[in-house]
Design an enzyme around this catalytic site. Structure first.
Site, short mmCIF file in Angstrom:
data_model
loop_
_atom_site.label_atom_id
_atom_site.label_comp_id
_atom_site.label_asym_id
_atom_site.label_seq_id
_atom_site.Cartn_x
_atom_site.Cartn_y
_atom_site.Cartn_z
N HIS A 52 0.82 -1.17 0.16
CA HIS A 52 0.14 0.00 -0.09
C HIS A 52 0.68 1.42 -0.06
O HIS A 52 1.75 1.49 0.56
CB HIS A 52 -1.06 0.19 1.10
N GLU A 103 -5.12 1.11 2.82
CA GLU A 103 -4.95 -0.03 3.70
C GLU A 103 -4.90 0.41 5.20
O GLU A 103 -5.42 0.06 6.22
CB GLU A 103 -3.42 -0.46 3.55
N ASP A 157 6.64 1.70 6.53
CA ASP A 157 5.32 1.07 6.58
C ASP A 157 4.44 2.01 5.47
O ASP A 157 3.81 3.00 5.51
CB ASP A 157 4.56 1.41 7.77
N ASP A 192 -0.76 4.34 0.70
CA ASP A 192 -1.28 5.36 1.64
C ASP A 192 -0.39 5.16 3.09
O ASP A 192 0.10 4.26 3.57
CB ASP A 192 -2.78 5.06 1.84
N HIS A 208 4.74 4.78 11.91
CA HIS A 208 3.33 5.54 12.35
C HIS A 208 4.22 6.62 13.66
O HIS A 208 3.33 7.22 14.18
CB HIS A 208 2.49 4.71 13.10
N GLU A 252 4.88 -5.69 4.21
CA GLU A 252 4.72 -5.19 5.40
C GLU A 252 6.02 -5.05 6.36
O GLU A 252 6.84 -6.13 6.24
CB GLU A 252 3.50 -5.56 6.30
#
Length: 385
Positions: A72, A139, A105, A74, A357, A168
């Site tokens: 992904h 995602e 990520d 996003d 994150h 991932e």
């Protein structure tokens, strides 16, 4: 044109593709893959109440076997950009590390997949088989207009995959630590115990729901759900909220609520687990506790890709590059692998996830090169005949 993992990652990080915005990331991937001879599609999916999301599907070759790379573009919001040491969308390198939202990520992983695939195709343009990319922009968000619909769209075109690598960030400490060969399922339930509001000095005129809720929760927690399996830890139920909505110390509340989440292994399905929860609550409630149970729908079902030749290709490539024998794991939260496994065996392996994150998300430049080399070794072994 040469495409290094670093240059590809920098270009992707400079695209502000915070869910659900495409931000230029998929357009960049499309341009690079088309130049290498991939057939590329950019379907957009919609659902009432959710934003439209752009996705990407690309394939090189028409023969079998077909190895799919998935991921992904996003990313989660960067938060307060002023708290970052470097621009979260700048793709800057400092101290041998590449900084930016999505560095691990998982734009860094996508860059490594692309670099490996392009290098392999450049050396083997007429190899027997196909390489594909299934990249979503949904995602990190509701995951409604992304991988699920993209898979349905691809199958509607007659596409069939043999194996998939999802990039991932699977490594807890250093590259080569861990491969994910499965994931636990996730199931959420809510309990409401009814009582009767009243004054604490006159309890005979009221019915306090809190003791009843405590009985029910004790019934859920007193025995383990299972002892685990060869590849999974024991299933785990955690109570995440207990609420009565009562600000007054001299009022018995009218109702009490609790929410719980279960991360479950492959001994259970959502249906069988719900039946077990209902059995435990009935037993704990007896004839005295009035309650209602609501189980939320889930698309997160436990799955396992058993260790086989495909897993061996990846493990061998990791050991050859890093010297580490990776652990085969099913830990962690959910991922889009839960959707892909319905169509083909899927294994997850990517970068080190320590900063995902977070403020100052970053990846070692050396790890980008090493991960691309691992993916390239997997391609060499997979298509060796």
């Amino acid at each position: 044109m040469e495409h290094s993992p670093l240059s590809l990652a920098q270009s992707l990080l400079r695209c502000p593709s915070v869910t659900p915005e495409e931000g230029g990331a998929l357009a960049f991937i499309e341009g690079v893959l088309k130049q290498a001879g991939f057939e590329v599609h950019r379907p957009v999916f919609s659902e009432p109440g959710t934003p439209d999301v752009e996705n990407l599907y690309a394939r090189y070759g028409t023969a079998e076997p077909y190895l799919l790379f998935a991921g992904h573009t996003d990313v989660v919001p960067p938060g307060d950009a002023a708290r970052w040491t470097y621009d979260p969308f700048g793709g800057e390198i400092h101290g041998g590390e590449l900084y930016g939202r999505g560095a691990v990520d998982m734009k860094g992983g996508i860059a490594c997949m692309m670099a490996a695939a392009l290098e392999f195709i450049g050396a083997n343009p007429d190899f027997e088989g196909s390489i594909g990319f299934l990249i979503t922009g949904d995602e990190e968000g509701p995951a409604v207009n992304g991988t699920v619909k993209l898979l349905e769209w691809a199958k509607g075109r007659g596409e069939r995959f043999d194996h998939c690598i999802l990039g991932e960030p699977t490594n807890p400490n250093q590259l080569g630590d861990m491969i994910k060969i499965g994931r636990r399922g996730s199931l959420t339930g809510r309990i409401l115990v009814e009582g009767k509001q009243g004054h604490v000095a006159y309890p005979h005129l009221a019915d306090n729901p809190i003791p009843g809720l405590m009985r029910l929760l004790e019934g859920l927690l007193k025995e383990p759900l299972d002892r685990g399996t060869d590849h999974f830890d024991a299933s785990n139920l955690e109570v995440t909220t207990i609420d009565v909505g009562n600000p007054a110390a001299n009022v018995i509340p009218a109702e009490a609520k609790a929410t719980f989440n279960i991360r479950f292994n492959d001994l259970w399905t959502p249906h069988s687990l719900e039946a077990e929860i209902e059995r435990r609550l009935r037993e704990a409630a007896g004839n005295t506790v009035r309650y209602a149970l609501t189980m939320e729908p889930t698309n997160a079902v436990a799955f396992l890709t058993p260790p086989n030749e495909f897993v061996g290709f990846i493990a061998n490539a990791i050991k050859a590059e890093t010297g580490s024998q990776p652990k085969l794991s099913t830990t962690g939260g959910t991922s889009d692998a839960r959707f892909i496994v319905k169509d083909c065996p899927v294994v997850e392996f990517g970068l080190v996830g320590q900063t995902m994150h977070q403020i100052d998300e970053r990846v070692a430049v050396a790890d980008l090169d090493r991960l691309a080399t691992i993916y390239r070794k997997v391609l060499d072994a997979y298509f060796a005949g």
